[in-house]
Design an enzyme around this catalytic site. Structure first.
Site, PDB file in Angstrom:
ATOM      1  N   TYR A 136      -2.569 -29.171  14.302  1.00 51.19           N
ATOM      2  CA  TYR A 136      -1.881 -28.040  14.932  1.00 51.19           C
ATOM      3  C   TYR A 136      -2.868 -26.919  15.228  1.00 51.19           C
ATOM      4  O   TYR A 136      -3.968 -27.180  15.719  1.00 51.19           O
ATOM      5  CB  TYR A 136      -0.722 -27.557  14.047  1.00 51.19           C
ATOM      6  CG  TYR A 136       0.161 -28.671  13.582  1.00 51.19           C
ATOM      7  CD1 TYR A 136       0.763 -29.534  14.499  1.00 51.19           C
ATOM      8  CD2 TYR A 136       0.391 -28.894  12.234  1.00 51.19           C
ATOM      9  CE1 TYR A 136       1.583 -30.563  14.086  1.00 51.19           C
ATOM     10  CE2 TYR A 136       1.215 -29.929  11.803  1.00 51.19           C
ATOM     11  CZ  TYR A 136       1.792 -30.758  12.743  1.00 51.19           C
ATOM     12  OH  TYR A 136       2.597 -31.779  12.325  1.00 51.19           O
ATOM     13  N   TYR A 196      12.975 -39.845  17.373  1.00 53.64           N
ATOM     14  CA  TYR A 196      11.962 -38.935  16.814  1.00 53.64           C
ATOM     15  C   TYR A 196      12.301 -38.544  15.373  1.00 53.64           C
ATOM     16  O   TYR A 196      11.429 -38.544  14.496  1.00 53.64           O
ATOM     17  CB  TYR A 196      11.849 -37.693  17.705  1.00 53.64           C
ATOM     18  CG  TYR A 196      10.874 -36.684  17.189  1.00 53.64           C
ATOM     19  CD1 TYR A 196       9.504 -36.877  17.313  1.00 53.64           C
ATOM     20  CD2 TYR A 196      11.313 -35.535  16.543  1.00 53.64           C
ATOM     21  CE1 TYR A 196       8.595 -35.954  16.819  1.00 53.64           C
ATOM     22  CE2 TYR A 196      10.414 -34.598  16.050  1.00 53.64           C
ATOM     23  CZ  TYR A 196       9.059 -34.813  16.187  1.00 53.64           C
ATOM     24  OH  TYR A 196       8.171 -33.894  15.688  1.00 53.64           O
ATOM     25  N   VAL A 211       3.916 -32.679   7.603  1.00 52.98           N
ATOM     26  CA  VAL A 211       4.443 -31.633   6.718  1.00 52.98           C
ATOM     27  C   VAL A 211       4.958 -32.168   5.391  1.00 52.98           C
ATOM     28  O   VAL A 211       5.358 -31.395   4.516  1.00 52.98           O
ATOM     29  CB  VAL A 211       5.564 -30.786   7.387  1.00 52.98           C
ATOM     30  CG1 VAL A 211       5.012 -29.927   8.494  1.00 52.98           C
ATOM     31  CG2 VAL A 211       6.702 -31.655   7.861  1.00 52.98           C
ATOM     32  N   SER A 213       4.551 -36.232  10.542  1.00 49.73           N
ATOM     33  CA  SER A 213       3.811 -36.268  11.811  1.00 49.73           C
ATOM     34  C   SER A 213       2.696 -37.286  11.856  1.00 49.73           C
ATOM     35  O   SER A 213       2.143 -37.552  12.928  1.00 49.73           O
ATOM     36  CB  SER A 213       3.236 -34.890  12.125  1.00 49.73           C
ATOM     37  OG  SER A 213       4.276 -33.986  12.391  1.00 49.73           O
ATOM     38  N   LYS A 272       3.128 -39.921  14.293  1.00 49.80           N
ATOM     39  CA  LYS A 272       2.790 -39.711  15.708  1.00 49.80           C
ATOM     40  C   LYS A 272       1.600 -40.567  16.137  1.00 49.80           C
ATOM     41  O   LYS A 272       1.478 -40.934  17.309  1.00 49.80           O
ATOM     42  CB  LYS A 272       2.509 -38.221  15.961  1.00 49.80           C
ATOM     43  CG  LYS A 272       3.769 -37.362  15.825  1.00 49.80           C
ATOM     44  CD  LYS A 272       3.481 -35.861  15.845  1.00 49.80           C
ATOM     45  CE  LYS A 272       4.793 -35.088  15.675  1.00 49.80           C
ATOM     46  NZ  LYS A 272       4.588 -33.645  15.415  1.00 49.80           N
TER      47      LYS A 272
END
Lengths: 295, 295, 295, 295
Positions: free
Chosen positions: A229, A177, A247, A50, A53
């Site tokens: 998160y 993605y 992760v 992530s 991102k």
């Protein structure tokens, strides 16, 4: 650090991540002048997941500017990274660019604006420029594993498509993605790649302008409120630096005006953030006083 | 500023607030050396409302230390300030100290530890010390109005009590809460009162130690991630300073190491934060560069 | 009936349904002795849509018996037919067999137990036997349209797969589901096909045993509590008969021990049930006294 | 029955219920001609609790007719009896008259229309007339216990008041509600009191008209879809009769045109319905064939 190292659980939702060594650890600080302070497995490539991102968000902001915020919000979600309930109440508009649904919206936007080489190439070009490393790659095995085990993300993608929040073909968005999540970098490379966010959007070493100053500031703000998160508040409370976790066990932190910091340790806490990585950053911030909330 | 001034809607849930002048406006910066930069209605007392949650939180942290976090979380809620749904899913533990439910938990904790004079007196003592003003008071008319129209908060209190998250008598907790919301201060007083959070917990002028340095840092972190209800992310994105808003139209912002800033304008945006106040702080941060996410 | 006929909105989520004639209307009662009382467009084939869930449920109960209830609940959902939030809170186990997610779980179970000809053939065989009509078919154009516009259902399928609630390949389950929704029948055929549920599981005309008596009773119970999505309570309140609606505008009602009733009118109410069909059934039940809650 | 008797847990949220004998059991059928078939502790008074909601609903429908449905819905909730989340999403309008919030709305309506003697007296008058027993009473000890431990209900009441869904003073509504829950009856009395619902609204023995035929039918429909909280679907599936349970362990079932059935056993299942009572009714329905879904 010893008592915490190895605690938590390595991400196991895909086989390609489950085999990570739970004892791996790295902490790397790169300052704006290019000095690198490193410890541990700083040269070992790992799955950025992530953290990618951040780079897609940078590209989407360059392409759409503030129009991006019609497709994705900028509020903490108060839910897990892959939650779908809030998306239902909020008509398919994801809460922020860092939860999975939001990242799909961002990737969709980058695809719409990408040139001939495609969104993934654009991301790799940006990351290689920012990190100064041409070695950075997409791990094909991880990408394939993401695809095979990606039912939750496939569900999010089709859900958003049903609200017409995704413009492009869902499968294309999902494939991009899954590949971006498979971005593979070392802690040194990630630490280096974050410098433009600590330096008003320009790489302090090469001088390359990667984004506008205001956008760098705002990406940092989003990292602070949404980067971890449903433990973003806890990270701000403990560490006090804008950060984005993955992760794969990596966390990239920005110290505005000073440098960029990457921690890596695969075992995760219950919210999916590196357990020892978070703790290392907390100790670093406390001992150095590098915490944006401190006087 | 002119086009935005007067837009939005003055809080109308209690008569005592509905009569506020929508054209009132103040912006006051107090720096650590005590210099005051003021504009507008800087001397007009207004209802601090939820900004008082900062002071109660300071008292609760002094009393309980990290045990406070067993009673209340420190994550953004992703919901409105007075939402009850999340509280149901999370067994009565409020998400953070700045939503109404969390503030009730904090007030309950302060009541449990307060001396002979009670939690409200403790708060007034702290606020008078921090602001250097003995004029600061609880407006009895506002407190009474809060009580009469406080069904949503009464509901939250009894809901938490049903989960045994509130220790004291619910009515006592609610009465204290209704009174603390009725805290009346001027923008100058509030700006002055925030200095201890910009200065590691000690008042830079009197030298009085109000809280420990680590606690000041962490209160700032909570303000950043949770200080503006369900627009906390937006505030961080626009302003980039830890802040806490109140439905009286006030916003208190901390600039760590530099000073404390209070904006006031009664009309609110849809999330219950001052519309013109937020905009004024955004312009201030952009023009001065005082934004913790900037290099 | 005239004032209500044509009100409401024909299902428009797929082109193949949007072209239905909003003035079409049929009401057909078939009694256990085979007598048919019909009015309106009783011979016009239309898309049975979710009414097909009844037949798949019959097959799944035959195959799994009470083990089916480990995969799907039997409670009203309190949510829209295609809602995903409850599925998240309840770990991928759908509330009942008549919401879309539950139907996917049922279809998955039928696929697991289907013989060489597959689940869809099994359903067609059952429906042809129960309706006494070999004309009954899957409309390939509707099935294709369901697939193209089925993002919400695709999302539900992958979501459940992520919880490992679906055993078979998601695409196979979805394809079967899209085809079963495209079941095309007339009101006469549907009315006839419901007789086994009014007659303890056996077709009263051919004598064919389709399911056990206890299962017929229980399917009727599920139709009463869950047969009309988030207006199931309202249907029980108004009509008082077990029923199952489809977005094609059909509603099949069971009158235990007496017969089976099919209403059809394409325009839908806000919950996705035939508006004029519901009203016709309400008037029928009131005037005939056929209402299981009446003395 | 022996293996199930004593399993489950007696309601313990108030001391006055926690002391119930877990081995108590009664099953009483009263037919329209007044014949009583009884077994077990049929003459022991117990706390009717939510079964009283039936009688208040009857009064509210007499007073308001269909206007009642502007204040409360008639759909299953898909949530626990005391849930507040759905109430938040649906602006304070409770889903149905049998969850606690809905019962508060019903009681509020009865209070608004009650004569000099008040809503509680009206309910007692109705229950005494329907049961033919002047012994029926409100247990003051239980009412007091409900009040002391009623934080969840107090929360619901104030929550609805904040949406202006409650017309009268919240404390008055809550006091009436706490008292109505404390209705004390025997299984014989309850079974007798249900006859008017099995007989089109008139008491078949005295001939007294208690409600209109259509209203009796519709109350039965509501009992079927909403009478057992979040296990209403399961009760319809197992028993197939309209029923209403109370946390005192009682369940009242209506057999339209035949009679009324009361089961009692204090230990409850996870949804708050009598465990052995439900099982006894299931066996009764299976063996007698008295199930509205059977042919």
């Amino acid at each position: 650090m010893e008592p915490i190292l190895g605690k938590g659980a390595v991400a196991s939702y895909i086989p390609a991540l489950a085999s990570a060594n739970p004892k791996s650890f790295a902490l790397v600080l790169t300052t704006l002048d290019g000095t690198v302070y490193k410890s541990g497995d700083a040269d070992t490539p790992f799955s950025a997941q992530s953290i990618s991102k951040l780079f897609m968000l940078t590209l989407a902001l360059e392409a759409l500017g503030s129009r991006l915020w019609k497709r994705v919000g900028r509020e903490p979600s108060g839910n897990a990274f892959n939650s779908i309930s809030q998306l239902e109440y909020e008509c398919g508009i994801p809460r922020n660019p860092f939860i999975n649904a939001g990242a799909l919206a961002v990737t969709d936007a980058v695809i719409s604006s990408a040139g001939d080489h495609g969104a993934l190439d654009d991301m790799l070009t940006l990351v290689r420029k920012a990190s100064g490393s041409s070695r950075v790659r997409i791990d094909p095995e991880v990408a394939q594993s993401e695809r095979e085990w990606g039912h939750r993300n496939i569900s999010l993608g089709h859900f958003m498509k049903s609200f017409e929040v995704i413009d492009n073909d869902v499968d294309q968005v999902l494939n991009t993605y899954f590949c971006q999540c498979a971005l593979e970098m070392t802690a040194i490379e990630l630490s280096r790649a974050g410098l433009y966010l600590a330096n008003g959007g320009s790489d302090p070493i090469s001088g390359a302008k990667i984004t506008q100053p205001g956008r760098a500031t705002r990406i940092n703000a989003l990292m602070m409120t949404c980067g971890h998160y449903d433990m973003s508040g806890d990270f701000a409370f403990r560490v006090g630096l804008p950060g984005k976790s993955g992760v794969g066990g990596g966390i990239l932190c920005i110290i505005p005006g000073i440098g960029s910091l990457c921690a890596w340790s695969p075992p995760l806490n219950e919210a999916g953030n590196s357990l020892a990585g978070t703790r290392a950053l907390e100790l670093f911030a406390r001992r150095t006083g590098m915490n944006v909330f401190r006087n």
